[in-house]
Design a protein around this motif. Structure first.
Motif, PDB file in Angstrom:
ATOM      1  N   GLY A 177      41.814  51.523  38.388  1.00 32.42           N
ATOM      2  CA  GLY A 177      42.696  50.362  38.521  1.00 32.42           C
ATOM      3  C   GLY A 177      42.374  49.480  39.713  1.00 32.42           C
ATOM      4  O   GLY A 177      43.246  48.762  40.209  1.00 32.42           O
ATOM      5  N   VAL A 178      41.135  49.534  40.212  1.00 35.85           N
ATOM      6  CA  VAL A 178      40.731  48.665  41.318  1.00 35.85           C
ATOM      7  C   VAL A 178      40.305  47.333  40.695  1.00 35.85           C
ATOM      8  O   VAL A 178      39.120  47.050  40.505  1.00 35.85           O
ATOM      9  N   ASP A 179      41.315  46.545  40.346  1.00 37.43           N
ATOM     10  CA  ASP A 179      41.112  45.318  39.575  1.00 37.43           C
ATOM     11  C   ASP A 179      41.090  44.101  40.486  1.00 37.43           C
ATOM     12  O   ASP A 179      41.551  44.139  41.640  1.00 37.43           O
ATOM     13  N   GLY A 180      40.574  43.008  39.972  1.00 31.70           N
ATOM     14  CA  GLY A 180      40.572  41.762  40.716  1.00 31.70           C
ATOM     15  C   GLY A 180      40.280  40.581  39.819  1.00 31.70           C
ATOM     16  O   GLY A 180      39.789  40.740  38.691  1.00 31.70           O
ATOM     17  N   GLN A 181      40.599  39.396  40.328  1.00 34.96           N
ATOM     18  CA  GLN A 181      40.380  38.164  39.589  1.00 34.96           C
ATOM     19  C   GLN A 181      39.420  37.253  40.338  1.00 34.96           C
ATOM     20  O   GLN A 181      39.375  37.252  41.574  1.00 34.96           O
ATOM     21  N   LEU A 182      38.636  36.500  39.594  1.00 34.85           N
ATOM     22  CA  LEU A 182      37.747  35.499  40.157  1.00 34.85           C
ATOM     23  C   LEU A 182      38.305  34.108  39.860  1.00 34.85           C
ATOM     24  O   LEU A 182      38.748  33.833  38.745  1.00 34.85           O
ATOM     25  N   ARG A 183      38.292  33.240  40.871  1.00 36.60           N
ATOM     26  CA  ARG A 183      38.746  31.863  40.706  1.00 36.60           C
ATOM     27  C   ARG A 183      37.564  30.956  40.371  1.00 36.60           C
ATOM     28  O   ARG A 183      36.461  31.151  40.875  1.00 36.60           O
ATOM     29  N   PRO A 184      37.785  29.944  39.527  1.00 34.89           N
ATOM     30  CA  PRO A 184      36.686  29.026  39.215  1.00 34.89           C
ATOM     31  C   PRO A 184      36.272  28.237  40.457  1.00 34.89           C
ATOM     32  O   PRO A 184      37.116  27.816  41.252  1.00 34.89           O
ATOM     33  N   GLY A 185      34.984  28.055  40.625  1.00 34.69           N
ATOM     34  CA  GLY A 185      34.484  27.292  41.751  1.00 34.69           C
ATOM     35  C   GLY A 185      34.184  25.858  41.379  1.00 34.69           C
ATOM     36  O   GLY A 185      34.108  25.495  40.195  1.00 34.69           O
TER      37      GLY A 185
END
Length: 373
Positions: A177-185
Motif C-alpha cells: 500500500g505504498v501508493d502515490g500520485q503523479l501530477r501532470p507537468g
C-alpha cells in the motif's frame, strides 16, 4: 546470512575500469575468482536468481549502496591470494504499491525508485517499473531507511515526480500500500538555428527559475537534428529557457522568456537564433605534461566576464566570446581536492577569428579562486 549460515548462488562481481570478473558462491557460501591484475576493485554481492527468498545487494566492505563502498586494493607484491572477502546478506525487505494520476487512473510508463538519503547526498538503491494497472513491487531492498520516489519513465516525460515519506525497513519486512500520485507537468517547446537559418543540434536547453538566492537551473534537454527541443515535465510558474552549446560548438548562449507555464499545457516559444562566438581554446597540463581535467578557465576584460569553460578529461577547453579585445585568462584548479596553483595570462582577441593554442602549465601549489571584474 545474518544467522551465519552459508548462502549458495550469490553472484560476486569484482570490477575496476574495463576489468570485471564474476564468481558464484557454492553450497558452502564460498567463491574464488579468476586471477586479477594489481589495482583497486569494487566488490559487490548480489542475489541474481530472482527466486525467493530474496537478498539485498551488498558492497564491500559492508555498504548498502555503491557510493558508500570502499575499493579493495590488490597487489601481487603483498599477496597472491586474498581471502576473507565476504558479506552478510539478511533477508531483503519488500515494498509495493500503486502509481496513479490525480484522478486515480494508472499511468503508463511509471516507475518507482528507492533512494538512501544521507544529509544532502542521495544514493540510488534500485527501481521497479509499474505494471499496466499501476502496481509496482521492489523485493530486494536493504534493511535501512529508504525513500521511494515515483517518476515518469516514459519519453518524453509528462508527469512530475512524487517523493514519499521515508520508510524504515528491516530484514524481511513487507510493506504494501505504498501508493502515490503523479501530477501532470507543464512543457516548453522551441527550435534553435544559426544566423544562416540552419538548425542546430546538440544545443542544451535548460529550465531557469528565479529563486531567493538567484537563478536556479532545473531540467535540461538537448536539441535534435532539426534543432527542436521539448522541456518537460515542468512545475507550473514562470520559467526562462537558457540555450547553450552542450559541447565546444562556437555559439553564444541565449535566454528565452520568461514565460508562464501551466500544468498539462505546452508553451511554444518559437525559433531562437544563436550567434557564432569567437573561441579561445587550448590545453591545460601539469608540470609532468599530463592533461588536467576540471580546471576553471575564465576570460575577463576590464569591465566584465566574457566567457568561461571547464577543461575536459584531455585537458582541453574552449571559451566562447562575443567581443574582441584584450582579456585576462584565469586558470584555477576546481577539482574537489585542488593540487595546482592558479595562473593567468593576457590574450588579445580579434572578433570573428578563433584563437587556438592558448596552452598553460599549472605548477603544484595552493589553489586560487576565479574572480569576476
Amino acid at each position: 546470512d545474518d544467522g551465519g549460515d552459508p548462502i549458495a548462488g550469490i553472484t560476486v562481481t569484482v570490477s575496476s575500469g574495463a576489468t570485471t570478473v564474476q564468481a558464484v558462491t557454492g553450497p558452502d557460501g564460498t567463491y574464488t575468482t579468476a586471477s586479477l591484475p594489481d589495482g583497486a576493485y569494487d566488490v559487490s554481492f548480489a542475489d541474481t536468481d530472482g527466486m525467493a527468498p530474496h537478498r539485498p545487494t551488498r558492497y564491500w566492505p559492508a555498504a548498502w549502496t555503491a557510493v558508500q563502498s570502499s575499493p579493495l586494493v590488490l597487489s601481487a607484491a603483498t599477496s597472491t591470494e586474498v581471502t576473507g572477502i565476504g558479506a552478510e546478506l539478511p533477508l531483503a525487505a519488500s515494498v509495493s504499491g500503486t502509481i496513479t494520476d490525480t484522478q486515480g487512473d494508472p499511468i503508463d510508463g511509471a516507475c518507482a525508485n528507492a533512494w538512501v538519503r544521507s544529509g544532502d547526498e542521495s544514493m540510488w538503491v534500485t527501481n521497479a517499473a509499474a505494471a499496466s494497472d499501476g502496481t509496482y513491487s521492489m523485493v530486494s531492498l536493504p534493511p535501512i531507511d529508504v525513500v521511494i520516489e515515483l517518476v515518469d519513465c516514459s519519453l518524453p516525460m509528462t508527469w512530475l515526480p512524487t517523493e514519499l515519506p521515508s520508510l524504515p525497513l528491516s530484514a524481511g519486512s513487507v510493506l504494501t500500500g505504498v501508493d502515490g500520485q503523479l501530477r501532470p507537468g507543464a512543457a516548453i517547446s522551441g527550435t534553435v538555428h544559426d544566423t544562416a537559418g540552419a538548425p542546430l543540434a546538440d544545443i542544451c536547453a535548460s529550465e531557469v527559475r528565479t529563486g531567493p538566492d538567484g537563478d536556479e537551473w532545473g531540467t535540461t534537454v538537448t536539441t535534435d537534428a532539426d534543432g527542436a527541443y521539448l522541456l518537460s515535465p515542468l512545475a507550473e510558474g514562470e520559467v526562462s529557457v537558457e540555450l547553450r552549446p552542450c559541447d565546444d560548438q562556437p555559439y553564444l548562449p541565449a535566454v528565452v522568456g520568461p514565460v508562464t507555464v501551466a500544468a498539462g499545457a505546452t508553451v511554444d516559444v518559437g525559433d531562437t537564433e544563436l550567434v557564432r562566438a569567437t573561441l579561445v581554446s587550448g590545453t591545460v597540463r601539469d608540470a609532468d605534461g599530463d592533461p588536467v581535467a576540471d580546471v576553471c578557465v575564465q576570460l575577463a576584460d576590464g569591465t566584465h566576464v566574457g566567457g568561461w569553460d571547464d577543461t575536459d578529461a584531455d585537458g582541453t577547453y574552449a571559451v566562447p566570446l562575443a567581443d574582441g579585445g584584450e582579456y585576462r585568462a584565469q586558470f584555477v584548479d576546481c577539482r574537489d581536492t585542488p593540487e595546482l596553483a592558479g595562473t593567468s595570462r593576457t590574450v588579445t582577441v580579434v572578433p570573428g577569428t578563433d584563437l587556438d593554442g592558448i596552452d598553460v602549465t599549472m605548477e603544484a601549489g595552493a589553489a586560487a579562486t576565479v574572480t569576476g571584474i
